[in-house]
Design an enzyme around this catalytic site. Sequence first.
Site, PDB file in Angstrom:
ATOM      1  N   ASN A 208       1.012  -0.922  -0.407  1.00  0.00           N
ATOM      2  CA  ASN A 208       0.024   0.276  -0.139  1.00  0.00           C
ATOM      3  C   ASN A 208       1.285   0.882  -0.015  1.00  0.00           C
ATOM      4  O   ASN A 208       2.157   1.256  -0.467  1.00  0.00           O
ATOM      5  CB  ASN A 208      -1.197   0.239   1.055  1.00  0.00           C
ATOM      6  N   ALA A 273       1.674   1.896  11.313  1.00  0.00           N
ATOM      7  CA  ALA A 273       1.772   0.824  10.203  1.00  0.00           C
ATOM      8  C   ALA A 273       0.678   0.086   9.273  1.00  0.00           C
ATOM      9  O   ALA A 273      -0.848   0.205  10.297  1.00  0.00           O
ATOM     10  CB  ALA A 273       2.458  -0.913  10.111  1.00  0.00           C
ATOM     11  N   ASP A 277      -4.617  -6.403   5.035  1.00  0.00           N
ATOM     12  CA  ASP A 277      -5.445  -6.866   5.689  1.00  0.00           C
ATOM     13  C   ASP A 277      -5.493  -8.395   5.087  1.00  0.00           C
ATOM     14  O   ASP A 277      -5.090  -9.326   5.937  1.00  0.00           O
ATOM     15  CB  ASP A 277      -6.545  -6.506   5.636  1.00  0.00           C
ATOM     16  N   LYS A 287       9.222 -16.955 -10.272  1.00  0.00           N
ATOM     17  CA  LYS A 287       8.390 -16.030 -10.611  1.00  0.00           C
ATOM     18  C   LYS A 287       6.965 -16.040 -12.234  1.00  0.00           C
ATOM     19  O   LYS A 287       6.956 -17.448 -12.328  1.00  0.00           O
ATOM     20  CB  LYS A 287       9.022 -14.906 -11.837  1.00  0.00           C
ATOM     21  N   PRO A 303      -2.121 -12.242   9.247  1.00  0.00           N
ATOM     22  CA  PRO A 303      -2.329 -11.923  10.648  1.00  0.00           C
ATOM     23  C   PRO A 303      -3.129 -10.275  11.487  1.00  0.00           C
ATOM     24  O   PRO A 303      -2.329  -9.087  10.965  1.00  0.00           O
ATOM     25  CB  PRO A 303      -0.994 -12.286  11.222  1.00  0.00           C
ATOM     26  N   ASP A 304      -3.673  -9.987  12.207  1.00  0.00           N
ATOM     27  CA  ASP A 304      -4.062  -8.735  12.693  1.00  0.00           C
ATOM     28  C   ASP A 304      -3.292  -8.596  13.857  1.00  0.00           C
ATOM     29  O   ASP A 304      -3.497  -9.147  14.986  1.00  0.00           O
ATOM     30  CB  ASP A 304      -5.564  -8.803  13.037  1.00  0.00           C
ATOM     31  N   ILE A 305      -2.090  -7.712  14.293  1.00  0.00           N
ATOM     32  CA  ILE A 305      -1.230  -8.031  14.670  1.00  0.00           C
ATOM     33  C   ILE A 305      -1.702  -7.193  16.177  1.00  0.00           C
ATOM     34  O   ILE A 305      -1.529  -7.470  17.598  1.00  0.00           O
ATOM     35  CB  ILE A 305       0.244  -6.637  14.468  1.00  0.00           C
ATOM     36  N   PHE A 321      -4.450   2.642  14.982  1.00  0.00           N
ATOM     37  CA  PHE A 321      -4.964   3.796  14.289  1.00  0.00           C
ATOM     38  C   PHE A 321      -5.614   3.048  13.327  1.00  0.00           C
ATOM     39  O   PHE A 321      -6.168   2.152  12.713  1.00  0.00           O
ATOM     40  CB  PHE A 321      -3.777   3.973  13.281  1.00  0.00           C
ATOM     41  N   LYS A 335     -13.929   0.356  15.841  1.00  0.00           N
ATOM     42  CA  LYS A 335     -12.804  -0.588  15.512  1.00  0.00           C
ATOM     43  C   LYS A 335     -12.517   0.084  16.527  1.00  0.00           C
ATOM     44  O   LYS A 335     -11.651  -1.374  17.184  1.00  0.00           O
ATOM     45  CB  LYS A 335     -12.055   0.324  14.385  1.00  0.00           C
TER      46      LYS A 335
HETATM   47  O1  PMT Z   1       2.520   5.847   6.651  1.00  0.00           O
HETATM   48  P1  PMT Z   1       1.969   7.233   6.220  1.00  0.00           P
HETATM   49  O2  PMT Z   1       2.436   7.936   4.663  1.00  0.00           O
HETATM   50  O3  PMT Z   1       2.572   8.252   6.858  1.00  0.00           O
HETATM   51  O4  PMT Z   1       0.295   7.420   6.322  1.00  0.00           O
HETATM   52  C1  PMT Z   1       0.212   6.987   7.790  1.00  0.00           C
HETATM   53  C2  PMT Z   1      -0.970   6.389   7.797  1.00  0.00           C
HETATM   54  C3  PMT Z   1      -2.235   7.123   7.286  1.00  0.00           C
HETATM   55  C4  PMT Z   1      -0.665   4.610   6.913  1.00  0.00           C
HETATM   56  C5  PMT Z   1      -0.844   6.594   9.354  1.00  0.00           C
HETATM   57  O5  PMT Z   1      -2.091   7.262   9.657  1.00  0.00           O
HETATM   58  C6  PMT Z   1      -2.474   5.430   9.751  1.00  0.00           C
HETATM   59  O6  PMT Z   1      -3.616   5.316   9.845  1.00  0.00           O
HETATM   60  N1  PMT Z   1      -1.793   4.266  10.052  1.00  0.00           N
HETATM   61  C7  PMT Z   1      -2.911   2.539  10.016  1.00  0.00           C
HETATM   62  C8  PMT Z   1      -3.767   2.200   8.689  1.00  0.00           C
HETATM   63  C9  PMT Z   1      -4.152   0.910   9.093  1.00  0.00           C
HETATM   64  O7  PMT Z   1      -3.578  -0.146   8.652  1.00  0.00           O
HETATM   65  O8  PMT Z   1      -5.649   1.278   9.451  1.00  0.00           O
HETATM   66  P2  PMT Z   1      -6.360   0.280   9.363  1.00  0.00           P
HETATM   67  O9  PMT Z   1      -7.646   0.811   9.763  1.00  0.00           O
HETATM   68  O10 PMT Z   1      -6.737  -0.704   8.417  1.00  0.00           O
HETATM   69  O11 PMT Z   1      -6.092  -0.996  10.395  1.00  0.00           O
HETATM   70  C10 PMT Z   1      -5.937  -1.038  11.670  1.00  0.00           C
HETATM   71  C11 PMT Z   1      -5.090  -0.994  12.851  1.00  0.00           C
HETATM   72  O12 PMT Z   1      -4.913  -2.052  12.896  1.00  0.00           O
HETATM   73  C12 PMT Z   1      -4.118  -0.190  12.725  1.00  0.00           C
HETATM   74  O13 PMT Z   1      -3.938   0.228  13.748  1.00  0.00           O
HETATM   75  C13 PMT Z   1      -3.261  -1.264  12.262  1.00  0.00           C
HETATM   76  O14 PMT Z   1      -1.414  -1.080  11.941  1.00  0.00           O
HETATM   77  C14 PMT Z   1      -3.460  -2.464  12.972  1.00  0.00           C
HETATM   78  N2  PMT Z   1      -3.848  -3.591  12.181  1.00  0.00           N
HETATM   79  C15 PMT Z   1      -4.113  -3.481  10.937  1.00  0.00           C
HETATM   80  C16 PMT Z   1      -4.244  -4.762  10.130  1.00  0.00           C
HETATM   81  C17 PMT Z   1      -3.269  -5.855  10.608  1.00  0.00           C
HETATM   82  N3  PMT Z   1      -3.244  -6.843  10.073  1.00  0.00           N
HETATM   83  N4  PMT Z   1      -3.208  -5.527  11.845  1.00  0.00           N
HETATM   84  C18 PMT Z   1      -2.950  -4.974  12.182  1.00  0.00           C
HETATM   85  O15 PMT Z   1      -2.235  -4.481  12.997  1.00  0.00           O
END
Ligand code: PMT
Length: 410
Positions: A208, A273, A277, A287, A303-305, A321, A335
């Site tokens: 992404n 991060a 997903d 390849k 995995p959902d960290i 985030f 969320k």
């Molecule tokens: O890196 P930049 O270019 O500065 O951009 C910043 C940002 C937009 C990436 C940042 O501010 C941000 O929003 N980060 C979270 C992005 C995200 O994955 O959002 P989400 O709504 O999909 O996930 C929710 C939370 O679960 C996040 O804290 C994410 O780190 C966490 N997560 C998501 C998926 C996964 N498989 N494991 C996770 O831990």
Amino acid sequence: MNFLSGKHILVGVCGGIAAYKSAELVRLLRGAGARVRVVMTASAGEFVGPRTFQALTGEAVWQGWSDDRSGMDHIELARWADRVLIAPATADVLARLAQGRADDLLAAICLATSAPLLVAPAMNQAMWGHPATQANAAVLCERGVRLCGPATGEQACGDIGAGRMLEPPLLLQAISDSFGRGLLAGLKVLVTAGPTREALDPVRFLSNRSSGKMGYAVAAAAREAGAEVTLISGPVSLDRPAGVALVRVESAQQMLEAVMQRAGACDIFVAAAAVADYQPAETASRKLKRQSAELTLKLKPAPDILATVAGLPAAPFCVGFAAETENLRHNAHKKRLGKGIAMLAANLVGPDLGFDVDENALLVVWEGGELHIEKDTKYRVALRLVEQIAGRYQASPHDKHTESHAEHSA
Ligand code: PMT
């Protein structure tokens, strides 16, 4: 460490004989790399002229609301400031702040700002010792205002006692300490940043647009607040923030492993991060060859960290985030509950928003509260976020930092 470089310091100067020392204070702040704006009360001008401050700061000096008729000076300056320091603070300004008055620009800024407020009282020893002044000072302290001084010694009027303004180098130290004094001193903070790459084959991956800027800014701000910080970063082209331990990973699985190795020992976990997903159900060892037929990729959940860390029996204080394209507030609360975490910072994302840009704005939510952090550089937004995290962390029971999961998952 120089905590003042690039910081916005609003110095309020009141009418007292010590006002001449404020010029030296402003000079020291500028020398430490801070940007300084000065707001003078009406009577301050009787002791020192605005041109002195204008020359020292290189900025306009406010002596009241400006004439542009917008009437928004107090809001703009309140938002601009990282810290407000009133030096000298007279008995009168302490009384007006304690009452929450907004009858001059400086008092209105103090009401409107979310920046920490420091005051350096300066007055005759009898005025300082008066029960009314002492009560006002106590009210301000209770509200979190930091009292710097006063010092004891000979006064301009010939009295000896407490009421002298702290000397400018000590005020400089106090304001520097207020950044680095360690809102998070002694704490271990783990931060994730950047994207992950989920390999399709040896040369291709799903990823992404995350640049890592937001997460790196959070790591730097947490370090500046005195924490021991480890940053687990996906592939980005950013330098390691000073004083931060950096672990580079590629995939969600690697990020999970790096996080889980350290999560048990950290106090606060901030997941900035943009973790995948979904990941390919299988990674080809060679390849993938181009074919004329359509190619369907089979994906499985990554995995959902964050949820995994939040589910630990002794989970750290977890801050997630949320990258949202609509319904920011609703999705933020949903969320946070879905992930079972104490706090969540939601940002709108889209073209030129959130991902891979230098500025951001956040809606931070927690149980029973929320805070909107205005659009600003990611670093300044991170400073505000870290202040909020520190406050919520201190207010929370330290043996249980997660919320019970809601029925619905976000
Ligand atoms: O890196 P930049 O270019 O500065 O951009 C910043 C940002 C937009 C990436 C940042 O501010 C941000 O929003 N980060 C979270 C992005 C995200 O994955 O959002 P989400 O709504 O999909 O996930 C929710 C939370 O679960 C996040 O804290 C994410 O780190 C966490 N997560 C998501 C998926 C996964 N498989 N494991 C996770 O831990």
